[in-house]
Design an enzyme around this catalytic site. Structure first.
Site: not given
Length: 610
Positions: A215, A268, A339
């Site tokens: 991540d 990410h 996201e």
């Protein structure tokens, strides 16, 4: 008082005959029929007659070793019409019947452990003892039969083992994909910790480990072609070597568990990538900015997203992806896409220039540009199937306009509504709803310097605050909107109890055609507040509730929810896990499993049926 006791007895009398034994396996098989003529002793030299196959041979050795080492004594028992205090009598027939061998018959010994492989099996333990029979179309089905056998063998109260009654089982999974997700990017997990989860997966017939490897915070996996990437590992001891990865994959395969890797991109993404070329990453050195919402660049620290316009990005992706796909053996590969924050690209000169070149372009166009350039890299072989998070197609402001239907969508937002949207569009779907399946929820917030905790009285949420939030999302960071009583400062609260996980129907509201697109479910454990010390207790035994609901469903033959019956199975299963070295959380006080139904919320045993 007598009336209450009579009601309890009447309710218990309705328990199906399949529960008239102390131990029923978890997940409960699709079809199981116990006999009623008495228990069967296991010969001290019980043998298995099986075809030559290394996976099967090793599994038989593990099973034999486990049942004799464990000598399981049932802990939580269902008060069924037949109860054996404390152990069943070895035979009601006067003669001792002994199970001396088990024949294992497998039709196809070469079927690979890939998506859709046949996992069905039958298990027959005859009343006369002698020879039991396991039949399966593949080795992977036979492994599930052995897992079931492990759970129906118990101690005879002395030095031997027995099976409580003769039994006939015909079993197969309801959904082809059943798994958990481990995140090793936020906090590293040792190899032995991952292997321990794989054991528990196999025991509960879960067949997928979704490994969210990296991540933004760290890059923990060795890439020989770009060795500098692991400079962004937390330490030199927190890196998965190629040999570590192969060990995990081989260990899982030997237990019927697929390992599906995920490299999250283009969101990410900063750690590792920035070591190849800093230009690959946008907004890497920005403040994630929650006190100035228009400059917000990430949902959590640290910011960083792959620069979609910079050509060097795709060269790096190709290098990393090529090496990892040569290492991981599963035909599924998860390529992230969740996201994405539009403000991050304010820090990218190539992206800003791209927008200036055509003012009509939107962030949806930017997402499509990424798909058009990345998909040819990802689709590197004919039988490769990609998985993306649903954001790639459903994000309000950063979704691609067109993604091939061959790409599997993993849904995590908006419960059954998003599942329906995706399946109605024709996408195959993996359900990982944060409303029902996120195991990390309910533990409060983890970022520091948070003014929302600086209160002496819990603020009340009211309609005016909700309206203010709808008008301006930045109010989410004001102290008056933080629900300490219900949500406990966790964005995805409440804590997902095993009952919430078990009772959720992942195809609810779908047409028959839409339901066919649901491949199964994965329960994620994100790792902002998870590491080696907590993974067992946060994962287990709650993941076992998902295991049964995806294997044989959460309803009985009459279509009624069977959470009441599941209670004793999962309490027993938790005790088994602890005995086998998995630090599973307790679900109830010990009093509850020693006194079945005493801790039910309702006296009515059919309260959870709809």
């Amino acid at each position: 008082m007598k009336a209450i006791v009579a009601s309890i007895i009447a309710a218990i009398a309705l328990v199906p005959a399949t529960l008239a034994v102390k131990v029923n396996p978890l997940p409960i098989p699709q079809h199981i029929q116990w006999g009623n003529s008495g228990s069967i002793e296991l010969d001290a030299h019980l043998s298995f007659h099986a075809p030559k196959n290394s996976v099967l041979e090793d599994a038989i050795k593990r099973t034999t070793k486990l049942i004799w080492k464990e000598k399981w004594v049932p802990q939580a028992i269902e008060k069924a019409p037949v109860d054996y205090p404390p152990f069943p009598t070895l035979s009601k027939r006067g003669a001792k019947h002994t199970l001396k061998k088990i024949d294992v018959v497998v039709t196809d010994l070469k079927a690979d452990l890939q998506a859709g492989v046949d996992e069905s099996y039958t298990l027959e333990i005859p009343a006369a003892g002698g020879t039991g029979v396991i039949t399966a179309k593949t080795v992977w089905g036979a492994l599930h039969a052995l897992s079931t056998l492990e759970q129906i063998v118990i101690s005879d109260g002395k030095s031997g083992l027995l099976i409580e009654e003769s039994v006939s089982i015909k079993d197969s999974p309801k959904f082809q994909l059943r798994g958990v997700m481990l995140d090793t990017g936020r906090n590293f997990l040792k190899v032995e910790t991952i292997l321990r989860q794989i054991d528990a997966l196999a025991w509960s017939k879960l067949n997928v480990l979704h490994w969210h490897i990296d991540d933004a915070q760290s890059w923990p996996i060795q890439i020989n072609a770009e060795p500098k990437m692991t400079k962004d590992a937390y330490s030199s001891k927190e890196i998965y070597s190629h040999s570590d990865v192969k060990k995990i994959i081989n260990y899982a395969r030997a237990r019927g568990v697929r390992v599906i890797p995920e490299i999250d991109m283009p969101g990410h993404s900063v750690s590792g990538w920035q070591q190849i070329d800093p230009k690959i990453v946008a907004c890497a050195n920005s403040w994630w900015s929650n006190d100035n919402w228009p400059a917000h660049t990430a949902v959590e620290p640290n910011p960083g997203q792959l620069d979609i316009i910079y050509p060097g990005t795709y060269k790096a992706i190709k290098t990393v992806y090529k090496e990892l796909t040569s290492l991981f053996t599963d035909n599924y590969f998860h390529v992230g896409f969740d996201e994405l924050q539009t403000q991050c690209y304010n820090f990218s000169t190539p992206t800003m220039d791209w927008f200036k070149a055509d003012p009509k372009r939107t962030y949806n166009d930017l997402a499509q540009h990424y798909v058009d350039n990345a998909l040819p890299i990802f689709q590197d072989k004919k039988d490769r199937r990609l998985i993306m998070w649903e954001d790639s197609i459903l994000s309000a402001d950063f979704a691609a306009k067109s993604i091939p239907k061959s790409v599997i969508m993993q849904t995590w937002n908006n419960g059954p509504n998003n599942t329906k949207i995706l399946t109605s569009k024709g996408y195959d779907v993996i359900v990982s709803s944060s409303d029902f399946f996120y195991l990390d929820c309910g533990f409060g917030g983890w970022v520091s310097n948070d003014p929302r905790y600086n209160v002496d009285y819990s603020p009340a949420l009211d309609a005016s605050i909700s309206a203010a939030f709808a008008a301006d999302p930045s109010t989410a960071y004001g102290p008056t909107t933080f629900n300490y009583g219900g949500n406990g400062g966790s964005w995805c609260a409440p804590y997902k109890t095993w009952q919430r996980i078990y009772d959720y129907d992942i195809t609810v509201g779908l047409t028959a055609a839409e339901a066919k697109h649901v491949l199964g479910g994965i329960t994620p454990l994100w790792a902002e507040q998870n590491d080696d010390t907590t993974v067992d207790s946060k994962m287990w035994p709650r993941a076992a509730a998902l295991a049964e609901s995806l294997w044989s469903g959460n309803r009985d033959a009459n279509g009624k929810k069977r959470v009441t019956q599941m209670t004793q199975r999962i309490l027993n299963y938790r005790e088994r896990l602890v005995g086998r070295g998995v630090g599973a959380s307790p679900l109830m006080p010990k009093y509850c499993w020693k006194n079945p139904h005493a801790c039910d919320l309702y006296l009515d045993q059919s309260a959870v049926t709809a």
